[in-house]
Design an enzyme around this catalytic site. Structure first.
Site, PDB file in Angstrom:
ATOM      1  N   CYS A 299      88.254  21.370  99.699  1.00 59.66           N
ATOM      2  CA  CYS A 299      87.745  20.281  98.985  1.00 59.66           C
ATOM      3  C   CYS A 299      88.160  18.684  99.382  1.00 59.66           C
ATOM      4  O   CYS A 299      87.259  17.908  99.562  1.00 59.66           O
ATOM      5  CB  CYS A 299      87.829  20.669  97.474  1.00 59.66           C
ATOM      6  SG  CYS A 299      89.632  20.591  97.032  1.00 59.66           S
ATOM      7  N   HIS A 347      91.210  20.228  92.368  1.00 59.46           N
ATOM      8  CA  HIS A 347      89.692  20.328  92.895  1.00 59.46           C
ATOM      9  C   HIS A 347      89.172  18.959  92.712  1.00 59.46           C
ATOM     10  O   HIS A 347      89.422  18.347  91.946  1.00 59.46           O
ATOM     11  CB  HIS A 347      88.828  21.514  92.328  1.00 59.46           C
ATOM     12  CG  HIS A 347      87.771  21.720  93.074  1.00 59.46           C
ATOM     13  ND1 HIS A 347      87.696  22.382  94.339  1.00 59.46           N
ATOM     14  CD2 HIS A 347      86.299  21.298  93.060  1.00 59.46           C
ATOM     15  CE1 HIS A 347      86.528  22.456  94.768  1.00 59.46           C
ATOM     16  NE2 HIS A 347      85.634  21.827  94.049  1.00 59.46           N
ATOM     17  N   HIS A 359      80.421  19.404  97.177  1.00 61.93           N
ATOM     18  CA  HIS A 359      81.938  19.900  97.426  1.00 61.93           C
ATOM     19  C   HIS A 359      82.299  21.059  98.269  1.00 61.93           C
ATOM     20  O   HIS A 359      81.034  21.890  98.336  1.00 61.93           O
ATOM     21  CB  HIS A 359      82.572  20.098  96.020  1.00 61.93           C
ATOM     22  CG  HIS A 359      82.055  21.257  95.121  1.00 61.93           C
ATOM     23  ND1 HIS A 359      82.828  22.090  94.442  1.00 61.93           N
ATOM     24  CD2 HIS A 359      80.841  21.923  95.180  1.00 61.93           C
ATOM     25  CE1 HIS A 359      82.124  22.917  93.952  1.00 61.93           C
ATOM     26  NE2 HIS A 359      80.905  23.045  94.209  1.00 61.93           N
TER      27      HIS A 359
END
Length: 384
Positions: A299, A347, A359
């Site tokens: 990510c 994240h 993402h």
């Protein structure tokens, strides 16, 4: 005659270092085994088998493992960054040590030339030779009778030799410390790597043990969750539009009247567009933990690479990226902003507007578009 003494009980040796870590892992596995055995032992022969965990519980466990793996991935990324930086520092120090050693050798050769000349001339051969080959030339140099007999050039040669000797020793000391630090960073890197792999292995094991019917049920649950996230994202997008319109009206009223408002700093639209264009070009590429491209990403690796194409350098981890810009509220999000998730900021995604982001989700998945409402939002940042 037979002995009736009671046999001694064996006392286990204390655990230290690796032993403690091994014991912790063993204890966890042992507790799970004991629990299972105790349930089996207490069950009567005719009793039904214990009910298997529900699909909802399995999904919750798998999601938790993926989340824990992502947190460990960020720790891995941080350890890798430290190791890479330390490795570069070590390389520079070793180059410096080599350079200092060469200068020391050059000074030693000059001093040796003087010693040889003095020996041939019958001068201060013994003193110069003693200085050249002594383990501690300073002790010899401090002798007043030697100082008195040195010429200007000879003294300069001695000074240079001592200077280069001290510098070489200092650089060697720095290199040794940096090598020790690098070793520690590499050890931490190995630990974090194992943590990630263990979490992912457990998640894959749980999923692999599901029946076809259970997998279908799990897919239905995930589909329902995704639909709910999209509904929330649409509602969020509408709220953002209303908030933007309200602020625009307030600004216009402020400009025409006596009052004024201070809107949030606008995003650099051209750079944000470049970052988004890059992220879109990565759609479909696999998530791989620790990856920064070009064929796969995690990510923070994706967001870092996206903004790099726009000329802005972001740190490697989510924990550092969240500090690299201006904090903005969810209602003020603009395309290109970074959205961070979970309380541990493990994240991140790149906002593209309308409540959506691009993402790199998790292992087994690919870079994709998704609603920002599918995970709990920690906060958002507009890269500087």
């Amino acid at each position: 005659m037979a002995s009736h003494r009671k046999p001694r009980s064996r006392i286990p040796a204390p655990l230290t270092g690796h032993g403690r870590r091994t014991a912790v892992g063993f204890t966890t596995a042992a507790l799970a085994s004991v629990t299972l055995l105790s349930q089996t032992a207490n069950a009567a022969p005719g009793d039904p088998k214990p009910a298997a965990p529900s699909i909802e519980k399995v999904k919750e466990k798998v999601d938790t493992l993926y989340h824990q793996a992502e947190s460990a991935t960020q720790r891995y990324n941080a350890a890798k960054e430290r190791a890479d930086q330390q490795r570069g520092k070590v390389d520079k120090l070793l180059d410096s040590v080599a350079e200092r050693t060469e200068k020391l050798n050059e000074a030693r050769r000059t001093l040796g030339a003087y010693a040889a000349a003095q020996y041939r001339d019958g001068g201060m051969a013994r003193s110069a030779a003693t200085l050249l080959f002594s383990n501690d030339p300073q002790d010899v140099f401090d002798q007043s009778h030697l100082i008195d007999r040195l010429t200007g050039r000879q003294k300069q040669a001695v000074d240079d030799f001592q200077k280069q000797q001290a510098s070489a020793a200092k650089e060697r000391g720095k290199a040794s410390e940096s090598l020790a630090s690098l070793t520690a960073s590499q050890k931490q890197l190995k630990t974090q790597k194992k943590t990630v792999q263990d979490k992912l292995t457990e998640a894959r094991r749980l999923l692999a043990n599901l029946t076809a019917k259970e997998k279908a049920r799990l897919a239905a649950i995930e589909k329902k969750k995704a639909e709910e996230a999209r509904r929330k994202a649409a509602a969020l997008a509408e709220k953002q539009r209303q908030e933007a319109a309200r602020k625009k009206q307030e600004q216009q009223n402020g400009d025409s009247g006596s009052g004024s408002t201070t809107p949030s700093a606008p995003a650099n639209s051209s750079k944000a567009a470049q970052a988004i264009a890059f992220a879109k070009s990565q759609l479909g590429k696999p998530y791989v933990w620790g990856a920064t491209g070009p064929s796969s990403f995690d990510c923070s690796g994706l967001t870092q690479a996206a903004w790099k194409t726009a000329g802005i350098s972001l740190p490697r981890t989510t924990w550092d990226q969240v500090k690299a810009g201006t904090r903005v509220s969810t209602s003020e999000l603009q395309p290109g902003d970074l959205v961070f998730f979970y309380d541990d900021i493990s994240h991140v995604g790149l906002y593209i507007g309308d409540g959506m982001m691009i993402h790199a989700p998790k292992p087994g998945d690919v870079v994709k578009k998704a609603p920002i409402t599918e995970m709990p939002i920690y906060g958002s940042v507009r890269p500087a």
